[in-house]
Design an enzyme around this catalytic site. Structure first.
Site, PDB file in Angstrom:
ATOM      1  CB  THR A 192      -0.913   0.059   1.228  1.00 13.55           C
ATOM      2  OG1 THR A 192      -0.090   0.254   2.372  1.00 13.55           O
ATOM      3  CG2 THR A 192      -1.729  -1.181   1.394  1.00 13.55           C
ATOM      4  CE  LYS A 247     -15.289  13.074  15.502  1.00 14.40           C
ATOM      5  NZ  LYS A 247     -14.952  11.751  15.965  1.00 14.40           N
ATOM      6  CD  GLU A 268      -4.904  -2.487   2.844  1.00 11.18           C
ATOM      7  OE1 GLU A 268      -5.377  -2.001   1.788  1.00 11.18           O
ATOM      8  OE2 GLU A 268      -4.224  -1.816   3.640  1.00 11.18           O
ATOM      9  CD1 TRP A 276     -16.648  13.110  12.488  1.00 11.90           C
ATOM     10  CD2 TRP A 276     -17.783  11.466  11.497  1.00 11.90           C
ATOM     11  NE1 TRP A 276     -16.258  11.953  13.070  1.00 11.90           N
ATOM     12  CE2 TRP A 276     -16.934  10.922  12.483  1.00 11.90           C
ATOM     13  CE3 TRP A 276     -18.566  10.624  10.738  1.00 11.90           C
ATOM     14  CZ2 TRP A 276     -16.886   9.552  12.728  1.00 11.90           C
ATOM     15  CZ3 TRP A 276     -18.518   9.270  10.979  1.00 11.90           C
ATOM     16  CH2 TRP A 276     -17.678   8.742  11.967  1.00 11.90           C
TER      17      TRP A 276
HETATM   18  P1  ADP Z   1      -3.949   4.455  -0.799  1.00 12.42           P
HETATM   19  O1  ADP Z   1      -5.044   5.300  -1.374  1.00 12.42           O
HETATM   20  O2  ADP Z   1      -3.896   4.498   0.694  1.00 12.42           O
HETATM   21  O3  ADP Z   1      -2.691   4.660  -1.508  1.00 12.42           O
HETATM   22  P2  ADP Z   1      -5.341   2.172  -1.865  1.00 12.42           P
HETATM   23  O4  ADP Z   1      -5.092   2.348  -3.280  1.00 12.42           O
HETATM   24  O5  ADP Z   1      -5.388   0.830  -1.308  1.00 12.42           O
HETATM   25  O6  ADP Z   1      -4.269   2.935  -1.059  1.00 12.42           O
HETATM   26  O7  ADP Z   1      -6.618   3.016  -1.575  1.00 12.42           O
HETATM   27  C1  ADP Z   1      -7.702   2.555  -0.859  1.00 12.42           C
HETATM   28  C2  ADP Z   1      -8.533   3.702  -0.411  1.00 12.42           C
HETATM   29  O8  ADP Z   1      -8.976   4.515  -1.494  1.00 12.42           O
HETATM   30  C3  ADP Z   1      -9.801   3.282   0.280  1.00 12.42           C
HETATM   31  O9  ADP Z   1      -9.567   2.895   1.605  1.00 12.42           O
HETATM   32  C4  ADP Z   1     -10.634   4.534   0.154  1.00 12.42           C
HETATM   33  O10 ADP Z   1     -10.307   5.477   1.143  1.00 12.42           O
HETATM   34  C5  ADP Z   1     -10.239   5.077  -1.186  1.00 12.42           C
HETATM   35  N1  ADP Z   1     -11.223   4.670  -2.199  1.00 12.42           N
HETATM   36  C6  ADP Z   1     -11.142   3.651  -3.067  1.00 12.42           C
HETATM   37  N2  ADP Z   1     -12.225   3.593  -3.865  1.00 12.42           N
HETATM   38  C7  ADP Z   1     -13.049   4.596  -3.476  1.00 12.42           C
HETATM   39  C8  ADP Z   1     -14.345   5.051  -3.884  1.00 12.42           C
HETATM   40  N3  ADP Z   1     -15.011   4.491  -4.892  1.00 12.42           N
HETATM   41  N4  ADP Z   1     -14.865   6.102  -3.215  1.00 12.42           N
HETATM   42  C9  ADP Z   1     -14.209   6.696  -2.213  1.00 12.42           C
HETATM   43  N5  ADP Z   1     -12.994   6.317  -1.792  1.00 12.42           N
HETATM   44  C10 ADP Z   1     -12.412   5.283  -2.403  1.00 12.42           C
END
Ligand code: ADP
Length: 546
Positions: free
Chosen positions: A183, A440, A330, A445
């Site tokens: 990640t 917040k 994940e 929120w």
């Molecule tokens: P990071 O963004 O931390 O680099 P990831 O690519 O695994 O790692 O991103 C996952 C995160 O991206 C999710 O936990 C969420 O916060 C955000 N995310 C993914 N898809 C969506 C979506 N359709 N709408 C809103 N947030 C999203």
């Protein structure tokens, strides 16, 4: 035993496309145009690569890093490494040298296959990645003079040349690892997520379903989402299984070039993060008669929430359905997905109501379970009102990080996603925010996502990013960073007035900053951590505190 216990190995899927559709093409953008292979050629080359890797000492379970754009050789690496039972560790080309060094050492990559144009980034960590015994260099036009001191290096074509075109894929356990992706480290060090054959096999089946992306052998798919990120959202596997045409942009990520590629190759389905689709929209509007997108029918959008106005534009202007997916590294990644019509009851909805469905993160994928929970892990109702932390579990959800225990990320067998949202009575998940990005204020929120979506719907606004700023009385207050379209003039007062039509006074941003760009993460999403750090470095203060 009534049925056979056939292990769910990716080697059962990856040669299928080539067997059924040997002449379908895999197209990669190059400096001068495109490079094209048939599935039959690609399969032969992948099996040759597996032999070459085995000859170089790669065995079952060994990590093979890729440091590559989306292209045919990256697809061959997916094919070969999965087939031979090694582990494909996709390295993110946009990471810092510091993170890259950590990740390669943590994974102990044995061989790295790298695009020649990306070599300077690896060179920065030469001498500090001792596990890497070999670098295989994929050379594109213009990069013939590559050079690296990272490890003994060989040209990709020389590496596979003359190897046999059939590799006997080994019988391994379906729970054997197949891929590894870290990640991007929004907090702390990057954490590795290991994908298994079984988990990717099931995920591949699930993304192809009609109510998912509806992938078919007749499609021409163009993954814009990098193949170095969460297995390219599973599209490379689906393509290999179905034998659909695959179109890959390589390093040519300029929106106008993406549009040209999609038009020329008759792309039917593409996938990427919202910032990509915003850029593509602007490029299309700058030259609306320049591109024939009549073949294009679906755009999968995920990684961040697409603004409803963007979803609507693609439908109204191009007749293209945006499909929203939510997930994370994940979750392999697809955990929920939303389409205009996913239930019989939605067939007769108005276009507005159908678009509103896509603006939600979606319904949980079959086989997964998802819920919202309060701080004590009590389940909250799915009533479209209660807001809580989203937890998910199922066969393609991470159960632990690769050699890195993180008990706070799991509760019993649930993954704690770090996303906050609600679930409505139809079972649609609606993401309010990431727990770490929430604003917040006075204990309440404020959804930065809602504010951003509302602001970008205002004509003249190209992008908006809302972040929290510290406030002695309220804890935090929202600030909006806004990028305007070229030549547009939308003053702060107009933006606040527009927000006041939909938000309570205490939810309005305290400040609107007109900016030229918003930093993006290595996966192309707005990087709020960097935005906040930038404001802090400038000594930014909320207007009421100056
Ligand atoms: P990071 O963004 O931390 O680099 P990831 O690519 O695994 O790692 O991103 C996952 C995160 O991206 C999710 O936990 C969420 O916060 C955000 N995310 C993914 N898809 C969506 C979506 N359709 N709408 C809103 N947030 C999203």
């Amino acid at each position: 035993m009534a049925m056979q216990r056939t292990p769910l190995l990716m080697s059962r899927l990856i040669d299928r496309g080539a067997e059924l559709a040997p002449n379908v093409e895999i197209v990669t953008a190059t400096a001068s145009g495109t490079r094209r292979h048939t599935y039959a050629e690609s399969r032969n080359r992948a099996h040759q690569l597996a032999h070459a890797l085995a000859d170089a000492g790669v065995g079952i379970g060994d990590r093979v890093g890729t440091f590559m754009w989306n292209g045919s050789r990256h697809l061959e690496a997916y094919h070969a490494v999965a087939g031979m039972g090694a582990v494909l560790h996709t390295l993110n080309i946009r990471l810092s040298a510091h993170d890259l060094e950590y990740i390669i050492n943590h994974a102990e990559d044995k061989v790295i296959i790298a695009d020649a144009d990306a070599l300077p980034l690896l060179e920065a960590i030469a001498g500090r990645i001792p596990s890497v015994q070999k670098v295989v260099v994929a050379v594109e036009d213009g990069f013939e003079d590559w050079h690296t001191t990272v490890a003994p290096a060989e040209d990709y074509e020389a590496f596979i040349a003359g190897k046999p075109t059939r590799y006997e894929w080994p019988a391994i356990a379906e729970t054997a690892p197949l891929g590894l992706c870290y990640t991007s480290g929004t907090t702390g060090r990057p954490k590795g997520v290991e994908y298994e054959h079984r988990s990717q096999y099931l995920h591949t089946m699930a993304i192809c379903m009609t109510d998912s992306m509806g992938l078919s052998a007749t499609d021409a798919v163009c993954g814009i989402v990098p193949m170095f990120h969460v297995m390219g959202w599973g599209m490379p596997w689906a393509g290999l299984m179905l034998g659909c045409k695959q179109v890959m942009p390589h390093r040519f990520m300029d929106p106008a070039r993406i549009l040209r590629l999609m038009a020329d190759e008759g792309v039917t389905l593409s996938a990427g993060v919202p910032t990509i689709w915003q850029g593509v929209k602007a490029a299309y509007e700058a030259n609306p008669s320049g591109y024939d997108l009549s073949q294009l029918s679906r755009l999968t959008c995920g990684g961040a929430a697409p603004p409803p106005s963007l979803i609507r534009w693609y439908w109204d202007a191009l007749g293209v359905e945006m499909i929203q997916g939510w997930g994370m590294t994940e979750t392999s990644p697809l955990a929920t997905l939303s389409r205009r019509v996913m239930q019989r009851a939605h067939i007769d909805l108005s276009p507005d109501e159908q678009s509103a469905n896509v603006a939600k993160a979606g319904q949980v994928m079959p086989g997964l379970e998802l819920g919202i929970f309060d701080d004590d892990f009590n389940r909250l109702p799915h009533d479209g009102e209660a807001v809580g932390e989203i937890l998910v579990r199922g066969p393609w959800i991470c159960a632990e990080y690769y050699q890195n225990p993180q008990p706070d990320s799991f509760h019993d067998d649930w993954l704690i996603t770090g996303d906050v949202g609600k679930i409505d009575a139809d079972g649609y998940v609606i993401i309010s925010d990431r727990s770490k990005d929430l604003v917040k204020s006075g204990g309440e929120w404020i959804s930065s996502v809602d504010l951003e979506n509302h602001i970008v719907a205002l004509p003249g606004v190209a992008q908006a990013c809302v972040v929290a700023q510290p406030h002695p009385r309220w804890g935090e207050r929202p600030v909006a960073l806004v990028i305007l379209d070229d030549g547009a003039d939308v003053p702060e007062a107009r933006i606040l007035e527009h927000c006041a039509t939909a938000f309570a006074k205490w939810q309005l941003p305290d400040d609107v900053l007109h900016v030229k760009d918003i930093p993006l993460t290595s996966t192309g999403k707005m990087d709020k951590k960097t935005v906040r750090a930038g404001l802090a470095a400038e000594g930014y203060k909320l207007p009421s505190l100056r």
